[in-house]
Write a protein that holds these residues in place. Structure first.
Motif, PDB file in Angstrom:
ATOM      1  N   CYS A 197       0.808  -1.231   0.054  1.00 15.59           N
ATOM      2  CA  CYS A 197       0.033   0.001   0.091  1.00 15.59           C
ATOM      3  C   CYS A 197       0.941   1.204   0.092  1.00 15.59           C
ATOM      4  CB  CYS A 197      -0.849  -0.036   1.226  1.00 15.59           C
ATOM      5  SG  CYS A 197      -2.454  -0.937   1.025  1.00 15.59           S
ATOM      6  N   LEU A 198       1.372   1.735  -1.067  1.00 19.23           N
ATOM      7  CA  LEU A 198       2.002   2.906  -1.343  1.00 19.23           C
ATOM      8  C   LEU A 198       1.361   4.225  -1.261  1.00 19.23           C
ATOM      9  CD1 LEU A 198       4.566   1.311  -4.074  1.00 19.23           C
ATOM     10  CD2 LEU A 198       4.656   1.512  -1.374  1.00 19.23           C
ATOM     11  N   PRO A 199       1.735   5.289  -0.738  1.00 17.91           N
ATOM     12  CA  PRO A 199       1.050   6.538  -0.955  1.00 17.91           C
ATOM     13  C   PRO A 199       0.687   6.885  -2.412  1.00 17.91           C
ATOM     14  CG  PRO A 199       2.992   6.811   0.555  1.00 17.91           C
ATOM     15  CD  PRO A 199       3.346   5.427  -0.197  1.00 17.91           C
ATOM     16  N   ASN A 200      -0.571   7.482  -2.390  1.00 13.29           N
ATOM     17  CA  ASN A 200      -0.970   7.974  -3.744  1.00 13.29           C
ATOM     18  C   ASN A 200      -1.397   6.918  -4.730  1.00 13.29           C
ATOM     19  OD1 ASN A 200      -1.057  10.751  -2.517  1.00 13.29           O
ATOM     20  ND2 ASN A 200       1.093  10.766  -2.805  1.00 13.29           N
ATOM     21  N   SER A 201      -1.297   5.533  -4.318  1.00 17.00           N
ATOM     22  CA  SER A 201      -1.486   4.653  -5.170  1.00 17.00           C
ATOM     23  C   SER A 201      -2.496   3.475  -4.656  1.00 17.00           C
ATOM     24  CB  SER A 201      -0.234   3.910  -5.570  1.00 17.00           C
ATOM     25  OG  SER A 201       0.790   4.764  -6.207  1.00 17.00           O
ATOM     26  N   PRO A 202      -3.135   3.046  -5.581  1.00 12.62           N
ATOM     27  CA  PRO A 202      -3.729   1.756  -5.216  1.00 12.62           C
ATOM     28  C   PRO A 202      -3.174   0.694  -4.415  1.00 12.62           C
ATOM     29  CG  PRO A 202      -4.431   2.248  -7.449  1.00 12.62           C
ATOM     30  CD  PRO A 202      -3.252   2.943  -7.376  1.00 12.62           C
ATOM     31  N   CYS A 203      -3.815   0.211  -3.438  1.00  7.65           N
ATOM     32  CA  CYS A 203      -3.058  -1.196  -2.953  1.00  7.65           C
ATOM     33  C   CYS A 203      -2.961  -2.225  -3.927  1.00  7.65           C
ATOM     34  CB  CYS A 203      -3.689  -1.544  -1.508  1.00  7.65           C
ATOM     35  SG  CYS A 203      -3.839  -0.276  -0.142  1.00  7.65           S
ATOM     36  N   SER A 204      -2.067  -3.135  -3.500  1.00 10.24           N
ATOM     37  CA  SER A 204      -2.137  -4.171  -4.502  1.00 10.24           C
ATOM     38  C   SER A 204      -1.718  -5.510  -3.783  1.00 10.24           C
ATOM     39  CB  SER A 204      -1.037  -3.991  -5.509  1.00 10.24           C
ATOM     40  OG  SER A 204       0.301  -3.890  -5.024  1.00 10.24           O
ATOM     41  N   LEU A 205      -1.961  -6.749  -4.315  1.00 14.11           N
ATOM     42  CA  LEU A 205      -1.872  -7.738  -3.858  1.00 14.11           C
ATOM     43  C   LEU A 205      -1.320  -8.752  -5.063  1.00 14.11           C
ATOM     44  CD1 LEU A 205      -2.171 -10.100  -1.766  1.00 14.11           C
ATOM     45  CD2 LEU A 205      -4.202 -10.534  -2.599  1.00 14.11           C
ATOM     46  N   GLU A 206      -0.199  -9.220  -4.992  1.00  9.16           N
ATOM     47  CA  GLU A 206       0.317  -9.832  -6.132  1.00  9.16           C
ATOM     48  C   GLU A 206       0.427 -11.228  -5.677  1.00  9.16           C
ATOM     49  OE1 GLU A 206       3.217  -7.778  -8.295  1.00  9.16           O
ATOM     50  OE2 GLU A 206       4.412  -9.249  -8.514  1.00  9.16           O
ATOM     51  N   ILE A 207       0.287 -12.343  -6.737  1.00 12.82           N
ATOM     52  CA  ILE A 207       0.649 -13.689  -6.374  1.00 12.82           C
ATOM     53  C   ILE A 207       1.432 -14.131  -7.595  1.00 12.82           C
ATOM     54  CG2 ILE A 207      -0.342 -15.921  -6.217  1.00 12.82           C
ATOM     55  CD1 ILE A 207      -3.109 -14.594  -5.644  1.00 12.82           C
ATOM     56  N   GLN A 208       2.750 -14.480  -7.261  1.00  8.11           N
ATOM     57  CA  GLN A 208       3.654 -15.151  -8.111  1.00  8.11           C
ATOM     58  C   GLN A 208       3.358 -16.469  -8.522  1.00  8.11           C
ATOM     59  OE1 GLN A 208       6.176 -13.050  -9.596  1.00  8.11           O
ATOM     60  NE2 GLN A 208       5.847 -11.202  -8.322  1.00  8.11           N
ATOM     61  N   ALA A 209       3.388 -17.043  -9.697  1.00  9.24           N
ATOM     62  CA  ALA A 209       3.424 -18.355 -10.126  1.00  9.24           C
ATOM     63  C   ALA A 209       2.061 -19.054  -9.401  1.00  9.24           C
ATOM     64  CB  ALA A 209       4.540 -19.036  -9.387  1.00  9.24           C
ATOM     65  N   THR A 210       0.973 -18.507  -9.923  1.00  9.63           N
ATOM     66  CA  THR A 210      -0.178 -18.761  -9.427  1.00  9.63           C
ATOM     67  C   THR A 210      -0.555 -20.427  -9.377  1.00  9.63           C
ATOM     68  OG1 THR A 210      -1.304 -18.426 -11.653  1.00  9.63           O
ATOM     69  CG2 THR A 210      -1.399 -16.691  -9.861  1.00  9.63           C
ATOM     70  N   LYS A 211      -1.196 -20.936  -8.504  1.00 10.08           N
ATOM     71  CA  LYS A 211      -1.506 -22.265  -8.475  1.00 10.08           C
ATOM     72  C   LYS A 211      -2.977 -22.457  -8.553  1.00 10.08           C
ATOM     73  CE  LYS A 211       2.425 -23.940  -5.635  1.00 10.08           C
ATOM     74  NZ  LYS A 211       2.575 -24.683  -4.606  1.00 10.08           N
ATOM     75  N   LEU A 212      -3.710 -23.507  -8.794  1.00 10.86           N
ATOM     76  CA  LEU A 212      -4.967 -23.917  -8.863  1.00 10.86           C
ATOM     77  C   LEU A 212      -5.780 -23.489  -7.919  1.00 10.86           C
ATOM     78  CD1 LEU A 212      -5.114 -27.195 -11.035  1.00 10.86           C
ATOM     79  CD2 LEU A 212      -5.590 -24.885 -11.996  1.00 10.86           C
ATOM     80  N   GLU A 213      -5.036 -23.765  -6.665  1.00 10.74           N
ATOM     81  CA  GLU A 213      -5.900 -23.477  -5.577  1.00 10.74           C
ATOM     82  C   GLU A 213      -5.693 -21.810  -4.815  1.00 10.74           C
ATOM     83  OE1 GLU A 213      -2.992 -25.351  -5.374  1.00 10.74           O
ATOM     84  OE2 GLU A 213      -1.624 -25.037  -3.834  1.00 10.74           O
ATOM     85  N   ASP A 214      -5.273 -21.247  -5.911  1.00  6.09           N
ATOM     86  CA  ASP A 214      -5.339 -19.647  -5.726  1.00  6.09           C
ATOM     87  C   ASP A 214      -6.833 -19.352  -6.113  1.00  6.09           C
ATOM     88  OD1 ASP A 214      -1.925 -19.314  -6.298  1.00  6.09           O
ATOM     89  OD2 ASP A 214      -2.870 -19.610  -4.247  1.00  6.09           O
ATOM     90  N   SER A 215      -7.325 -20.010  -6.861  1.00  2.00           N
ATOM     91  CA  SER A 215      -8.719 -19.642  -7.456  1.00  2.00           C
ATOM     92  C   SER A 215      -9.725 -19.405  -6.186  1.00  2.00           C
ATOM     93  CB  SER A 215      -9.246 -20.603  -8.280  1.00  2.00           C
ATOM     94  OG  SER A 215      -8.608 -20.945  -9.270  1.00  2.00           O
ATOM     95  N   ALA A 216     -10.242 -18.177  -6.239  1.00  2.00           N
ATOM     96  CA  ALA A 216     -10.834 -17.688  -5.326  1.00  2.00           C
ATOM     97  C   ALA A 216     -11.445 -16.200  -5.404  1.00  2.00           C
ATOM     98  CB  ALA A 216     -10.369 -17.785  -4.059  1.00  2.00           C
TER      99      ALA A 216
END
Lengths: 112, 115
Positions: free
Chosen positions: B69-88
């Protein structure tokens, strides 16, 4: 964080009062009780929160007995649009809630 | 803004690809929370921020998940190398304060499908 137990589902008809009870036997002294509502494809929405006795707002009432080991969300005169999943949460709100802990919720279906 | 804005609404990624989700909290809210909702309504707390500082990251699978969560920017959530179980569905919430009678406002969520 206290764990909560709710019925998986409930059915009702339009115009009826619906009471959803939540058990939280190991609730801590600093824990508050909060209820959220979630419609399909939407994020949860705050309904009501309380610590003890009774709390009422424009959409619901929350009844909390003296031992605080359970709570009951009361929805007066439900309509079809009240069909949703209702979550009971307990968590420390004194020094801050670091996170909300959701249970599996109660799926309420209101029929005509 | 007056609501928590999450983008994109839907995201499809092949296994192993990166996924990045964004959240713009309500203006004036200091706290941001990320949750993962999988089948059967189960919510899993991932991480929370107080402004740009991590507040609680006890739910984060640190190997592949990161958030900012950086100033003056949207917060972000990043997933590297996604797996099937990350589906949600990934929900972001924000609140002005912490403490009694604090209400968290949730966004509409981002549905991530890993194929």
């Amino acid at each position: 964080l206290a764990k909560t137990t709710q019925p998986i589902s409930m059915d009702s008809y339009e115009g009826q009062e619906v009471n959803i009870t939540c058990s939280h036997n190991n609730i801590a002294t600093n824990d508050y009780i909060t209820w959220y509502q979630q419609f399909p494809s939407q994020g949860p929405r705050f309904i009501i929160q309380g610590y003890k006795t009774k709390v009422t707002n424009e959409v619901a009432s929350l009844f909390i007995p003296a031992d605080r080991k359970s709570s009951t969300l009361s929805l007066p005169r439900v309509s079809l649009s009240d069909t949703a999943v209702y979550y009971c949460l307990v968590g420390e709100m004194g020094t801050g809630f670091q996170k909300l802990v959701f249970g599996t919720g109660t799926r309420l279906l209101v029929s005509p | 803004g007056e609501e928590v804005a999450q983008t994109p609404k839907h995201l499809v990624r092949g296994e192993g690809q990166k996924a990045k989700l964004y959240c713009a909290p309500i203006k004036g809210h200091s706290y941001v929370f990320w949750y993962q909702q999988v089948l059967k309504n189960e919510f899993k707390f991932l991480i929370s921020f107080q402004n740009e500082n991590v507040f609680d990251e006890t739910g984060m699978p640190k190997e592949r998940f990161s958030a900012k969560c950086l100033p003056n920017s949207p917060c972000s959530l990043e997933i590297q190398a996604t797996k099937l179980e990350d589906s949600a569905v990934y929900f972001c919430a924000s609140s002005q304060l912490i403490g009694p009678n604090t209400e968290a406002f949730f966004g509409q969520g981002t549905r991530l499908t890993v194929v």
